[in-house]
Design an enzyme around this catalytic site. Structure first.
Site, mmCIF file in Angstrom:
data_model
loop_
_atom_site.group_PDB
_atom_site.id
_atom_site.type_symbol
_atom_site.label_atom_id
_atom_site.label_comp_id
_atom_site.label_asym_id
_atom_site.label_seq_id
_atom_site.Cartn_x
_atom_site.Cartn_y
_atom_site.Cartn_z
ATOM 1 N N ASN A 15 0.631 -1.324 0.212
ATOM 2 C CA ASN A 15 -0.240 0.030 -0.013
ATOM 3 C C ASN A 15 0.610 1.468 -0.226
ATOM 4 O OD1 ASN A 15 -2.406 1.445 2.247
ATOM 5 N ND2 ASN A 15 -2.230 1.807 -0.239
ATOM 6 N N ASN A 75 -6.776 10.765 -0.261
ATOM 7 C CA ASN A 75 -7.052 9.023 -1.362
ATOM 8 C C ASN A 75 -6.005 9.552 -2.542
ATOM 9 O OD1 ASN A 75 -7.921 7.396 0.079
ATOM 10 N ND2 ASN A 75 -10.080 9.334 -0.106
ATOM 11 N N CYS A 84 -5.594 5.980 7.816
ATOM 12 C CA CYS A 84 -4.657 5.078 7.269
ATOM 13 C C CYS A 84 -3.969 3.826 7.551
ATOM 14 C CB CYS A 84 -4.557 5.120 6.098
ATOM 15 S SG CYS A 84 -3.834 4.503 4.801
ATOM 16 N N GLY A 85 -4.462 3.392 8.252
ATOM 17 C CA GLY A 85 -3.175 1.738 9.111
ATOM 18 C C GLY A 85 -2.096 1.532 8.668
ATOM 19 N N ASN A 194 -14.925 1.531 2.414
ATOM 20 C CA ASN A 194 -13.724 0.295 1.499
ATOM 21 C C ASN A 194 -14.875 -0.857 1.897
ATOM 22 O OD1 ASN A 194 -12.709 2.465 1.626
ATOM 23 N ND2 ASN A 194 -10.710 2.124 3.117
ATOM 24 N N GLU A 222 -10.723 -0.258 -2.122
ATOM 25 C CA GLU A 222 -10.790 0.972 -0.682
ATOM 26 C C GLU A 222 -11.349 1.904 -1.800
ATOM 27 O OE1 GLU A 222 -7.008 2.215 1.637
ATOM 28 O OE2 GLU A 222 -6.347 0.916 0.104
ATOM 29 N N ARG A 223 -12.509 3.160 -1.944
ATOM 30 C CA ARG A 223 -13.164 4.451 -2.223
ATOM 31 C C ARG A 223 -12.264 5.533 -2.134
ATOM 32 N NH1 ARG A 223 -14.962 7.245 3.042
ATOM 33 N NH2 ARG A 223 -13.080 7.248 4.536
ATOM 34 N N CYS A 231 -5.033 -2.820 2.810
ATOM 35 C CA CYS A 231 -5.284 -1.285 3.776
ATOM 36 C C CYS A 231 -5.425 -1.816 4.977
ATOM 37 C CB CYS A 231 -6.551 -1.575 3.001
ATOM 38 S SG CYS A 231 -7.883 -0.781 4.206
ATOM 39 N N THR A 233 -6.719 -0.456 7.535
ATOM 40 C CA THR A 233 -8.005 -0.168 8.196
ATOM 41 C C THR A 233 -8.742 -1.132 8.066
ATOM 42 O OG1 THR A 233 -8.598 1.716 6.868
ATOM 43 C CG2 THR A 233 -7.747 2.364 8.857
#
Length: 289
Positions: A15, A75, A84-85, A194, A222-223, A231, A233
């Site tokens: 990511n 984004n 964002c994790g 998401n 992911e939106r 991702c 989260t």
């Protein structure tokens, strides 16, 4: 006149992010500029941007005064996101490597986000972030996706940003999804969500002295981005959803495999924590119109 913008490229389990240092908060990027930076053919290429800004430099009400640094995550389409994790681990890696912060074993580093202040510590996988209290929404939700067949029910999970998680029966079903097309959620969430598709695996064998560990595979749309290799989260949301379906016997520790690698999830006293690696790839500068 083009503006020369220094940047660093980083990723967490694939990511990836364009990291931009702006300690005094003087840089204002438009949605279009962010989209160009993240474009994989005409820009640097990334799933989003991470602007490194001091919380004190932000307008009152937008800052997190208990954290020196704020993660302004956008984004790939330029839209702002709550959290964002994977990004927050990469953000911390950048702070440490740039000498802007320190983090020793046993210490905690606070980072401001649009979802509030998050605590980050060191872990065996790299960094662990406390995503905070989560919420499960059992409202009736259906998800349609190319390659999915009939619409399937999903469960809403909020970990600071919204997710809908869908369970699939087999790895073939997961691999057969075409996530080049955005899944459709019915009813449509007010702020989007998401979407995670998961396949639970059997519990990892443990002896009587060890707590059980759950394992799942996951893919995510992911939106504002599309399908990503990971991702953070979403990984937490997927583990929480499978644990919710499992009931009281569900484990509190999970290993989640995504196309970009492996992440860990822990549930502690109603909170969820995410752990995983963070890597800085290269630095450079770009001419930005």
């Amino acid at each position: 006149m083009p503006h020369i913008l220094p940047f660093t490229k980083g990723h967490g389990t694939g990511n990836d992010f364009v990291i931009i240092a702006d300690p005094d908060g003087s840089l204002q990027l438009s949605d279009d500029q962010v989209a160009v930076l993240c474009d994989r053919r005409f820009g640097i290429g990334a799933d989003g941007t991470l602007r490194v800004v001091r919380s004190a430099a932000l307008p009152e009400g937008a800052s997190t005064p208990d954290a020196e640094w704020f993660m302004d995550y956008r984004n790939a389409d330029g839209s702002a996101a709550e959290m964002c994790g994977n990004g927050i681990r990469v953000y911390v890696r950048y702070l440490l490597d740039a000498g802007l912060a320190s983090l020793a074993p046993g210490e905690t580093l606070l980072i401001g986000t649009r979802a509030g202040t998050k605590a980050v510590t060191l872990s065996d996988l790299g960094f662990e972030v406390d995503l905070g209290v989560y919420r499960v929404d059992d409202s009736d939700v259906l998800v349609r996706a190319r390659g999915l067949g009939p619409a399937r029910p999903g469960v809403g999970i909020d970990v600071g940003n919204p997710h809908v998680v869908v369970a699939l029966p087999s790895h073939d079903d997961l691999d057969g999804l075409d996530l080049t097309v955005q899944p459709v959620i019915e009813p449509v969430p007010a702020h989007g969500a998401n979407v995670e598709f998961v396949v639970p695996a059997p519990l990892r064998p443990t002896d009587a002295s060890q707590e059980s560990v759950g394992e799942i595979r996951m893919r995510v749309f992911e939106r504002g981005v599309g399908e990503t290799l990971s991702c953070g989260t979403g990984v937490a949301a997927a583990a929480l959803a499978v644990r919710h379906w499992a009931g009281p016997q569900g484990p509190d520790r999970w290993i989640v495999e995504v196309p970009g690698g492996v992440l860990g999830v822990r549930m502690v006293a109603g909170r969820v924590l995410l752990s995983g690696p963070a890597t800085l790839v290269y630095s450079g500068q770009v001419s930005l119109a």
